[in-house]
Design a protein around this motif. Structure first.
Motif, mmCIF file in Angstrom:
data_model
loop_
_atom_site.group_PDB
_atom_site.id
_atom_site.type_symbol
_atom_site.label_atom_id
_atom_site.label_comp_id
_atom_site.label_asym_id
_atom_site.label_seq_id
_atom_site.Cartn_x
_atom_site.Cartn_y
_atom_site.Cartn_z
ATOM 1 N N TRP A 46 0.706 -1.395 -0.073
ATOM 2 C CA TRP A 46 0.133 -0.020 0.081
ATOM 3 C C TRP A 46 0.932 1.234 -0.072
ATOM 4 N N LEU A 47 1.771 1.188 0.842
ATOM 5 C CA LEU A 47 2.788 2.416 0.891
ATOM 6 C C LEU A 47 3.485 2.718 -0.461
ATOM 7 N N ALA A 48 3.979 1.684 -0.824
ATOM 8 C CA ALA A 48 4.710 1.527 -2.234
ATOM 9 C C ALA A 48 3.992 2.341 -3.333
ATOM 10 N N SER A 49 2.425 1.760 -3.395
ATOM 11 C CA SER A 49 1.527 2.033 -4.400
ATOM 12 C C SER A 49 1.337 3.592 -4.129
ATOM 13 N N TRP A 50 1.066 3.959 -2.906
ATOM 14 C CA TRP A 50 0.783 5.539 -2.864
ATOM 15 C C TRP A 50 1.893 6.352 -3.215
ATOM 16 N N GLN A 51 3.123 5.909 -2.949
ATOM 17 C CA GLN A 51 4.186 6.755 -3.283
ATOM 18 C C GLN A 51 4.433 6.845 -5.014
ATOM 19 N N ARG A 52 4.272 5.590 -5.426
ATOM 20 C CA ARG A 52 4.547 5.768 -6.977
ATOM 21 C C ARG A 52 3.631 6.284 -7.675
ATOM 22 N N ALA A 53 2.227 6.264 -7.439
ATOM 23 C CA ALA A 53 1.283 6.811 -7.857
ATOM 24 C C ALA A 53 1.440 8.516 -7.820
ATOM 25 N N ARG A 54 2.245 9.001 -7.099
ATOM 26 C CA ARG A 54 2.777 10.385 -7.017
ATOM 27 C C ARG A 54 4.014 10.681 -7.551
ATOM 28 N N ALA A 56 6.994 9.139 -7.206
ATOM 29 C CA ALA A 56 8.205 8.604 -6.575
ATOM 30 C C ALA A 56 8.985 7.468 -7.177
ATOM 31 N N ARG A 57 10.099 7.289 -7.277
ATOM 32 C CA ARG A 57 10.676 6.171 -7.575
ATOM 33 C C ARG A 57 10.679 5.103 -6.733
ATOM 34 N N VAL A 58 10.107 3.839 -6.618
ATOM 35 C CA VAL A 58 9.881 3.160 -5.302
ATOM 36 C C VAL A 58 10.342 1.762 -5.526
ATOM 37 N N GLN A 59 10.893 0.996 -4.455
ATOM 38 C CA GLN A 59 11.522 -0.248 -4.494
ATOM 39 C C GLN A 59 10.869 -0.627 -3.095
ATOM 40 N N VAL A 60 10.599 -2.143 -3.068
ATOM 41 C CA VAL A 60 10.291 -2.869 -1.807
ATOM 42 C C VAL A 60 11.234 -4.046 -1.908
ATOM 43 N N ARG A 61 12.105 -3.699 -0.875
ATOM 44 C CA ARG A 61 13.390 -4.640 -0.296
ATOM 45 C C ARG A 61 13.101 -5.687 0.619
ATOM 46 N N PRO A 62 13.062 -7.008 0.485
ATOM 47 C CA PRO A 62 13.020 -7.882 1.574
ATOM 48 C C PRO A 62 13.967 -7.676 2.305
ATOM 49 N N THR A 63 13.992 -8.025 3.851
ATOM 50 C CA THR A 63 15.149 -8.193 4.629
ATOM 51 C C THR A 63 15.667 -9.626 4.693
ATOM 52 N N GLU A 64 16.381 -9.957 5.508
ATOM 53 C CA GLU A 64 16.560 -11.167 5.839
ATOM 54 C C GLU A 64 15.614 -11.757 6.705
ATOM 55 N N LYS A 65 14.915 -11.077 7.487
ATOM 56 C CA LYS A 65 13.931 -11.707 8.419
ATOM 57 C C LYS A 65 12.246 -11.620 7.865
ATOM 58 N N GLY A 66 12.376 -11.291 6.479
ATOM 59 C CA GLY A 66 11.256 -11.258 5.810
ATOM 60 C C GLY A 66 10.095 -10.179 5.838
ATOM 61 N N ARG A 67 10.708 -9.220 6.485
ATOM 62 C CA ARG A 67 9.745 -7.927 6.399
ATOM 63 C C ARG A 67 10.424 -6.856 5.710
ATOM 64 N N ASP A 68 9.417 -6.122 4.810
ATOM 65 C CA ASP A 68 10.216 -5.518 3.706
ATOM 66 C C ASP A 68 10.497 -4.136 4.172
ATOM 67 N N ILE A 69 11.485 -3.652 3.593
ATOM 68 C CA ILE A 69 11.737 -2.190 3.696
ATOM 69 C C ILE A 69 11.272 -1.595 2.274
ATOM 70 N N VAL A 70 10.439 -0.276 2.504
ATOM 71 C CA VAL A 70 9.931 0.331 1.278
ATOM 72 C C VAL A 70 10.765 1.633 1.256
ATOM 73 N N LEU A 71 11.270 1.838 0.024
ATOM 74 C CA LEU A 71 12.271 2.984 -0.473
ATOM 75 C C LEU A 71 11.478 3.588 -1.370
ATOM 76 N N GLY A 72 11.411 5.016 -1.076
ATOM 77 C CA GLY A 72 10.318 6.112 -1.939
ATOM 78 C C GLY A 72 11.444 7.024 -2.342
ATOM 79 N N LEU A 73 11.933 7.400 -3.538
ATOM 80 C CA LEU A 73 12.964 8.528 -3.890
ATOM 81 C C LEU A 73 12.117 9.405 -4.619
ATOM 82 N N TRP A 74 11.995 10.611 -4.154
ATOM 83 C CA TRP A 74 11.231 11.684 -4.590
ATOM 84 C C TRP A 74 11.987 12.649 -5.293
ATOM 85 N N PRO A 75 11.736 12.968 -6.604
ATOM 86 C CA PRO A 75 12.657 13.576 -7.579
ATOM 87 C C PRO A 75 12.797 15.205 -7.300
#
Length: 471
Positions: A46-54, A56-75
């Motif tokens: 949800w967080l990734a989609s909200w930023q991408r729609a506006r 932002a360049r978005v990545q969803v990166r899994p961690t070694e424990k299985g809980r994703d980190i959401v990265l949003g780079l706003w230009p």
């Protein structure tokens, strides 16, 4: 200066953004419950989609424990400084005592009730609303990297490792973290230090099995009494030897709470000694969070255990504390008895007084958003990610708290007051402007901001597409 038209435009969209926040809060992203793993992943999407729609360049990166980190780079325009905004989208378990369903957000008397309303979806989303406002107005004056993790409530496992490649590619001018409350009077707070944290299990094993106290009491070693001696030894020898955290000499001086205020916060619980605020924020402390001994009544058990929480002054290494504790305990036990300390997670304390330029920017922003300057405080708690980011990026983060005073984070009826949330958005809008260089908006006016010691974004710094980008 922040354009008044920008703030007005942001306020006109406030109701729509509040609906978005309520939709996000309805996702029960409880990181501590394995059964909620799919919901944690859904909140990340949800967080990734909200930023991408506006934009932002978005990545969803899994961690070694299985809980994703959401990265949003706003230009931003070429050469604009970079700031990092951190928050977390995972929440605590609901727990008992709610007056309404914790994942069905409701508004009563201008207050939004839901798990995560203050800790930390509501605070993080205030920053995202500010970014959208700048983008709609024309152009964001700073490049912004939003880092949102899904495991803060369980100690941020895997987050440190995930930061390393980002720290090699990005050199931020500032790191902003909003995951704390405003002060009791409603002013936003800047936290300038946090204590470290160490959890451990202290065990005593005398061998053999439980025995009758009438037949052998007085002739056998009682593991409960040995455990008590060990706890008192750690309290009286280890904790005082840790010393205290540093006294701030530059910038705004942290506010000290009186003993009466701390006692009131304790809500009837007995307190100890004087200078309670400094005891909480600058000195170490040993707390027993659980005790266990024996399995059947009326017998002297063979084993006992205590789960302990040790808070550490800033600059104290948790690994060193474990070694010092074990040396103290060595030789304590009578013959035939084993005393062991099993260390769990440990996090070093943090000094986080921002530099003078960041302090000026924060004060300007808070005056615009809340009509008052921020209050500076020390904290006795620990946000592991704050220390991780300080080490990774090599600067003191700005710990700017927007949460509602007494907002019941981690408890029932967690809340965010909507006037405070709106002021948080305005403050973030102003902070982004204060940290940016000159920009040209759709209104054709050059807006100037903070230029002191700006570090430009490295050439080509971006989020390269990965297989996880569109998850």
């Amino acid at each position: 200066m922040t354009p008044p038209a920008l703030l007005a435009a942001a306020r006109r969209r406030r109701a729509t953004r509040l609906d978005d926040l309520r939709e996000w809060l309805a996702i029960p992203s409880v990181s501590a419950e394995p059964a909620r793993a799919a919901d944690v992943a859904r909140a990340a999407r949800w967080l990734a989609s909200w930023q991408r729609a506006r934009g932002a360049r978005v990545q969803v990166r899994p961690t070694e424990k299985g809980r994703d980190i959401v990265l949003g780079l706003w230009p931003a325009p070429p050469g604009a400084p970079l700031i990092v905004l951190y928050g977390h989208y995972d929440v605590q378990p609901a727990g008992p005592g709610w007056s309404t369903a914790p994942f069905a957000p409701v508004i009563r008397n201008g207050v939004l009730y839901a798990r995560g309303a203050g800790d930390d979806k509501g605070q993080l989303f205030a920053h995202l609303c500010a970014l959208e406002a700048w983008q709609q107005f024309g152009v964001i004056p700073v490049q912004v990297l939003v880092i949102a993790e899904g495991a803060e409530e369980v100690g941020s496992p895997g987050f440190d490792a995930a930061l390393r490649p980002l720290a090699r590619r990005f050199r931020p001018r500032a790191v902003v973290i909003s995951d704390t409350e405003r002060d009791a009077g409603g002013a936003p707070t800047i936290t300038v230090s946090q204590r470290g944290h160490l959890v451990a299990r202290l065990e005593v094993d005398v061998g053999g099995s439980d025995v009758h106290p009438g037949r052998l009491g007085g002739a056998v070693v009682d593991p409960g009494l040995v455990l008590a001696e060990a706890l008192l030894l750690l309290r009286d020898e280890l904790i005082p030897a840790l010393g205290s955290g540093p006294v701030d000499t530059a910038g705004e001086q942290p506010r000290l709470r009186t003993d009466a205020v701390v006692a009131r916060i304790a809500n009837g619980r007995a307190t100890t000694g004087a200078g309670l605020d400094e005891r909480i924020t600058r000195y170490g402390a040993l707390s027993v969070t659980r005790l266990a001994a024996g399995g059947r009544g009326g017998a002297v058990p063979a084993r006992s255990a205590a789960w302990i929480d040790i808070r550490l002054p800033a600059r104290v290494d948790p690994a060193d504390v474990v070694l010092r504790a074990r040396r103290l305990l060595d030789g304590l036990a009578p013959p035939g008895t084993m005393v062991s300390l099993r260390a769990g997670s440990g996090t070093a304390g943090l000094e986080a007084m921002p530099d003078a330029a960041i302090q000026r920017a924060a004060k300007e922003a808070c005056m615009i958003g809340f009509g008052r300057p921020p209050v500076y405080v020390r904290s006795g708690g620990t946000v592991p990610a704050a220390g991780m980011m300080a080490r990774a990026f090599g600067l003191h983060p700005l710990l700017l708290g927007f949460g509602t005073p007494g907002g019941h984070a981690h408890g029932p009826d967690e809340a965010m007051d909507l006037p405070g949330w709106s002021a948080a958005i305005d403050t973030s809008v102003a902070l982004i402007g204060a940290l940016g260089g000159p920009v040209r908006t759709n209104f054709g006016r050059a807006q100037s901001g903070l230029r002191a010691r700006i570090q430009p974004v490295p050439t080509g710094a971006s989020l390269a597409r990965t297989d996880g980008e569109d998850r």
